[in-house]
Design an enzyme around this catalytic site. Structure first.
Site, mmCIF file in Angstrom:
data_model
loop_
_atom_site.group_PDB
_atom_site.id
_atom_site.type_symbol
_atom_site.label_atom_id
_atom_site.label_comp_id
_atom_site.label_asym_id
_atom_site.label_seq_id
_atom_site.Cartn_x
_atom_site.Cartn_y
_atom_site.Cartn_z
ATOM 1 N N CYS A 195 0.835 -1.198 0.000
ATOM 2 C CA CYS A 195 0.000 0.000 0.000
ATOM 3 C C CYS A 195 0.874 1.254 0.000
ATOM 4 O O CYS A 195 1.894 1.320 0.698
ATOM 5 C CB CYS A 195 -0.924 0.001 1.216
ATOM 6 S SG CYS A 195 -2.064 1.402 1.261
ATOM 7 N N CYS A 239 0.227 0.305 10.331
ATOM 8 C CA CYS A 239 -0.079 -0.752 9.369
ATOM 9 C C CYS A 239 1.158 -1.423 8.782
ATOM 10 O O CYS A 239 2.031 -0.759 8.208
ATOM 11 C CB CYS A 239 -0.941 -0.182 8.249
ATOM 12 S SG CYS A 239 -1.540 -1.452 7.105
ATOM 13 N N CYS A 276 -16.002 -10.420 5.431
ATOM 14 C CA CYS A 276 -15.397 -9.140 5.092
ATOM 15 C C CYS A 276 -14.125 -9.367 4.280
ATOM 16 O O CYS A 276 -13.301 -10.215 4.640
ATOM 17 C CB CYS A 276 -15.056 -8.364 6.356
ATOM 18 S SG CYS A 276 -16.456 -8.144 7.477
ATOM 19 N N CYS A 312 -19.707 0.647 7.924
ATOM 20 C CA CYS A 312 -18.937 0.047 9.017
ATOM 21 C C CYS A 312 -17.756 0.968 9.262
ATOM 22 O O CYS A 312 -16.877 1.090 8.405
ATOM 23 C CB CYS A 312 -18.478 -1.359 8.621
ATOM 24 S SG CYS A 312 -17.408 -2.151 9.851
ATOM 25 N N ARG A 321 -18.301 -3.624 17.564
ATOM 26 C CA ARG A 321 -17.487 -4.821 17.364
ATOM 27 C C ARG A 321 -16.171 -4.746 18.133
ATOM 28 O O ARG A 321 -15.398 -3.808 17.980
ATOM 29 C CB ARG A 321 -17.180 -5.030 15.876
ATOM 30 C CG ARG A 321 -16.335 -6.288 15.608
ATOM 31 C CD ARG A 321 -16.084 -6.485 14.141
ATOM 32 N NE ARG A 321 -17.339 -6.658 13.426
ATOM 33 C CZ ARG A 321 -17.595 -6.157 12.215
ATOM 34 N NH1 ARG A 321 -16.668 -5.440 11.601
ATOM 35 N NH2 ARG A 321 -18.754 -6.374 11.636
#
Length: 329
Positions: free
Chosen positions: A69, A76, A113, A204, A276
């Site tokens: 990415c 990350c 997902c 979400c 969640r």
């Protein structure tokens, strides 16, 4: 004996008649400041008004395109800017995604997902993801994707494919955002959420706790999520998993009770959303997880991996749910 704070003291002001109630950062901070037992009691009251307190929704997350990415999100491992153990991989073939979705369903997941490490999807990649959505939907599972920032028209294409949820976390509040990510703005994330909502897809969106932010930043994140119109249908609250090689690798862990307070604040301010308990659960003792469920968490990621970080195995979760008397939705 101290009285439990009245509900009126824990609900937001209404700006004017007919307008939706909105939470201020100060009001959310007051929730955090309550004695923990009072806070959890209030959160459980709110939870029981809208949900069965003994039911948990289970989602499984699969990385369909890992690593490489271009963004610099400090938490990350998939950023090409950092040296981590995560290797760059191509988009998974459709048959592998369908097999993983079927396995997830067989283990009790109700939502599947799919995540891809992109700044945003190219049109040719979006077409392939749309095929995945249609195939997973055909298995009888709810579908969710997280693909980064969307361009005009892409949300409509995902809606046409049958997508139920689009995940795009705000991560943290706007004032702290630049200390975690610099390659795009906080407003860019909000813009993508607007496109998703306009296309008729459920939202979400949540955040990551424990990145070095202050309590006021956490309160501001919860307030912003709660003030979206409408609030996200699903709100993932992640506890940072420090990954070697990333800028946040050595951040001190957040106190477990502060994390529970964040769950409770999310439940009180977003009564009808699924809250969640997400990343970081692998390192949480069972007792802390139980407190999170008591504070209003009613959804988890289910399986052995979340994109590139670990997650409690399904058998371990089943054992915990049996102890607590929790049932799958």
């Amino acid at each position: 004996m101290n009285a439990i704070p009245q509900a009126a003291a824990l609900t937001p002001d209404t700006a004017a008649a007919g307008q939706a109630a909105r939470w201020t950062v100060a009001e959310v901070e007051k929730l955090y400041q309550l004695p923990l037992m009072d806070l959890i009691f209030r959160a459980q009251q709110v939870h029981r008004e809208h949900f069965d307190a003994n039911e948990i929704q289970r989602s499984t997350l699969l990385s369909v395109k890992t690593g490489g990415c271009s963004e610099d999100c400090g938490y990350c491992s998939q950023s090409a800017r950092y040296s981590t153990d995560t290797e760059r991989e191509a988009l998974l073939p459709l048959d592998e995604v369908v097999a993983a979705a079927q396995a997830a369903k067989d283990k009790g997941a109700s939502r599947f997902c799919m995540g891809a490490a992109w700044r945003g999807p190219k049109d040719k990649d979006l077409a392939k993801v749309s095929e995945m959505i249609r195939a997973v939907k055909g298995l009888g599972l709810q579908t969710c994707v997280t693909l980064g920032m969307l361009k005009e028209g892409q949300a409509s294409e995902l809606k046409e494919a049958g997508l139920d949820y689009y995940n795009h976390n705000l991560d943290t509040d706007a004032s702290f955002y630049g200390q975690v990510i610099t390659t795009h703005q906080h407003a860019d994330r909000v813009d993508t959420l607007g496109q998703v909502r306009e296309a008729g897809i459920k939202v979400c969106s949540g955040g990551i706790i424990g990145m070095g932010e202050r309590r006021r930043n956490r309160a501001a994140l919860i307030a912003q999520l709660a003030n979206l119109n409408p609030p996200p249908e699903s709100v993932p609250i992640n506890n940072l998993v420090p990954i070697p090689g990333t800028p946040l690798a050595n951040v001190a862990p957040i106190d477990n009770f502060e994390f529970v307070r964040t769950i409770a604040a999310a439940r009180i301010t977003m009564p009808t959303s699924f809250v969640r308990l997400s990343a970081g659960r692998q390192a949480m003792p069972e007792e802390v997880q139980a407190l999170c469920f008591l504070a209003g968490a009613n959804s988890i990621f289910y399986g052995d991996k979340l994109l590139t970080t670990g997650n409690p195995e399904a058998d371990r979760d089943e054992a915990l749910f049996e102890k607590l008397g929790l049932r799958p939705i």
